[in-house]
Write an enzyme that holds these catalytic residues in place. Structure first.
Site, PDB file in Angstrom:
ATOM      1  N   CYS A   1       0.833  -1.204   0.000  1.00 31.33           N
ATOM      2  CA  CYS A   1       0.000   0.000   0.000  1.00 31.33           C
ATOM      3  C   CYS A   1       0.870   1.257   0.000  1.00 31.33           C
ATOM      4  O   CYS A   1       1.875   1.340   0.714  1.00 31.33           O
ATOM      5  CB  CYS A   1      -0.915  -0.001   1.212  1.00 31.33           C
ATOM      6  SG  CYS A   1      -2.052   1.412   1.241  1.00 31.33           S
TER       7      CYS A   1
ATOM      8  N   CYS B   1       0.415   4.799   6.849  1.00 29.28           N
ATOM      9  CA  CYS B   1      -0.224   4.661   8.165  1.00 29.28           C
ATOM     10  C   CYS B   1       0.753   3.986   9.130  1.00 29.28           C
ATOM     11  O   CYS B   1       1.218   2.868   8.870  1.00 29.28           O
ATOM     12  CB  CYS B   1      -1.505   3.845   8.047  1.00 29.28           C
ATOM     13  SG  CYS B   1      -2.690   4.536   6.847  1.00 29.28           S
TER      14      CYS B   1
ATOM     15  N   CYS C   1       0.464   0.154  10.246  1.00 30.43           N
ATOM     16  CA  CYS C   1       0.036  -0.870   9.290  1.00 30.43           C
ATOM     17  C   CYS C   1       1.178  -1.701   8.721  1.00 30.43           C
ATOM     18  O   CYS C   1       2.141  -1.172   8.162  1.00 30.43           O
ATOM     19  CB  CYS C   1      -0.738  -0.204   8.151  1.00 30.43           C
ATOM     20  SG  CYS C   1      -1.480  -1.408   7.021  1.00 30.43           S
TER      21      CYS C   1
ATOM     22  N   CYS D   1     -16.577  -9.211   5.212  1.00 28.53           N
ATOM     23  CA  CYS D   1     -15.890  -7.970   4.870  1.00 28.53           C
ATOM     24  C   CYS D   1     -14.650  -8.270   4.031  1.00 28.53           C
ATOM     25  O   CYS D   1     -13.868  -9.157   4.375  1.00 28.53           O
ATOM     26  CB  CYS D   1     -15.480  -7.232   6.133  1.00 28.53           C
ATOM     27  SG  CYS D   1     -16.854  -6.947   7.275  1.00 28.53           S
TER      28      CYS D   1
ATOM     29  N   CYS E   1     -19.545  -6.189   3.077  1.00 30.37           N
ATOM     30  CA  CYS E   1     -18.791  -5.013   3.500  1.00 30.37           C
ATOM     31  C   CYS E   1     -17.456  -5.022   2.761  1.00 30.37           C
ATOM     32  O   CYS E   1     -16.925  -6.093   2.443  1.00 30.37           O
ATOM     33  CB  CYS E   1     -18.564  -5.047   5.014  1.00 30.37           C
ATOM     34  SG  CYS E   1     -17.616  -3.648   5.664  1.00 30.37           S
TER      35      CYS E   1
ATOM     36  N   CYS F   1     -19.289   2.057   7.851  1.00 36.58           N
ATOM     37  CA  CYS F   1     -18.582   1.387   8.931  1.00 36.58           C
ATOM     38  C   CYS F   1     -17.358   2.257   9.197  1.00 36.58           C
ATOM     39  O   CYS F   1     -16.450   2.330   8.355  1.00 36.58           O
ATOM     40  CB  CYS F   1     -18.183  -0.022   8.516  1.00 36.58           C
ATOM     41  SG  CYS F   1     -17.185  -0.908   9.739  1.00 36.58           S
TER      42      CYS F   1
ATOM     43  N   ARG G   1     -18.173  -2.299  17.475  1.00 37.57           N
ATOM     44  CA  ARG G   1     -17.465  -3.570  17.253  1.00 37.57           C
ATOM     45  C   ARG G   1     -16.126  -3.611  17.971  1.00 37.57           C
ATOM     46  O   ARG G   1     -15.306  -2.699  17.835  1.00 37.57           O
ATOM     47  CB  ARG G   1     -17.233  -3.798  15.754  1.00 37.57           C
ATOM     48  CG  ARG G   1     -16.503  -5.125  15.460  1.00 37.57           C
ATOM     49  CD  ARG G   1     -16.345  -5.380  13.971  1.00 37.57           C
ATOM     50  NE  ARG G   1     -17.643  -5.406  13.322  1.00 37.57           N
ATOM     51  CZ  ARG G   1     -17.986  -4.607  12.313  1.00 37.57           C
ATOM     52  NH1 ARG G   1     -17.123  -3.746  11.829  1.00 37.57           N
ATOM     53  NH2 ARG G   1     -19.185  -4.691  11.779  1.00 37.57           N
TER      54      ARG G   1
END
Length: 332
Positions: free
Chosen positions: A58, A62, A65, A102, A133, A193, A269
């Site tokens: 990616c 972040c 991550c 998801c 999702c 979400c 969640r």
């Protein structure tokens, strides 16, 4: 300050949210439990299962991550999975008791060339009677409409943290970028979400600021994941947590309780980090208003409790799985 049990607010101030965090713990949990019972059956917990359909590489940085190309975490970048393999995973998830499936891809943003393949996956999962999702990075308004047309029920796009701490987490995407994608999702008619991660070195006011940002959106998130940072060696925030220690468990429960109070109709969640939570801590979270979990032994690239562990937890706490909305609608 007492939450209105019948009329969810969208006009919270940051100071008001911070006052909720500071309430005596027993009173805070009691009020959150009361609000929870206004909107939900406290014995029901929704089960979602998450699959990484495109892992690693990616372009975002972040700081938590494992999939960021900016950090050396030992994770190998992979291509987008084949739809047939994804549907096989979805069938296994349903057999294991999940009501929502998801699909997550490690992208900065969705590319138009990948949309048809994703549409096939979404339609196939929907046909199994599961809620659908996806989390695919930033979306344009047209892409959001295409995903909705394919049968996507929920789109996950977390704010991660409060706006004041955001630059300590990621610099390749702005807070407004995230808000814009959420707006496209809402305008397309999909449910949102959206939550964040705690235990990244932020202060309590930053956690309050995250929940304030969520509670003052034009529509509250339909699902609100509260993640506890899972430290990944090689990531800046993971290394920081390994050096400084994880968030205090009671402070985590406070965060869950305040989330329930300011977004009373959301599915709150327990997401990443649950593998290291004791049954007692999870019980407090459910008492404080959490009513959704991720199941299956893996969340994208980090560990999660296995199916037998969750079955034992549900039996211990007299909890039952929530039925998927898709099956309820189909039966109607």
């Amino acid at each position: 300050m007492t939450a209105d049990l019948s009329n969810p607010r969208h006009d919270w101030t940051l100071d008001e949210v911070e006052v909720l965090f500071a309430r005596p713990f027993m009173e805070l949990v009691f009020e959150a439990a009361t609000v929870h019972r206004r909107w939900f059956d406290p014995s029901e917990v929704q089960k979602s299962q998450l699959l990484s359909i495109k892992t690693g590489g990616c372009a975002e940085n972040c700081g938590y991550c494992s999939q960021s190309a900016s950090f050396q975490t030992g994770l190998k970048a992979e291509k987008l999975m084949d739809a047939t393999a994804v549907l096989a995973e979805a069938m296994a998830a349903k057999a294991g008791g999940a009501s929502r499936f998801c699909m997550g891809a490690a992208w900065r943003e969705l590319k138009d060339r990948d949309t048809p393949k994703l549409a096939t996956m979404i339609a196939g999962v929907k046909a199994l009677g599961l809620e659908t999702c996806a989390t695919l990075g930033m979306l344009t308004a047209d892409q959001a409409r295409q995903l909705k047309a394919a049968g996507l029920d929920y789109y996950n796009h977390n704010l991660d943290t409060g706006p004041e701490y955001y630059a300590e987490v990621v610099t390749t995407r702005t807070y407004q970028d995230r808000l814009d994608t959420l707006a496209h999702v809402r305008e397309a008619g999909m449910a949102t979400c959206c939550g964040g991660i705690v235990g990244m070195g932020e202060a309590r006011r930053d956690r309050a600021s995250l929940l304030h940002a969520l509670a003052t959106l034009p529509e509250h998130p339909d699902s609100l994941p509260v993640n506890a940072l899972v430290p990944v060696t090689g990531t800046p925030l993971g290394e920081r947590m390994l050096a400084e220690g994880q968030i205090d468990p009671i402070e985590f429960v406070r965060t869950v309780a305040v989330a329930r109070l300011v977004c009373p109709k959301a599915m709150v969640r327990l997401s990443a980090g649950r593998e290291t939570m004791s049954p007692e801590m999870q019980a407090l979270c459910f008492l404080a208003g959490a009513n959704s979990i991720f199941v299956g032994g893996r969340l994208l690239t980090t560990p999660n409790p296995e199916q037998d562990e969750d079955a034992a937890l549900f039996a211990l706490l007299d909890l039952k799985p929530m039925e998927p909305k898709a099956s309820v609608e189909a039966a109607a």
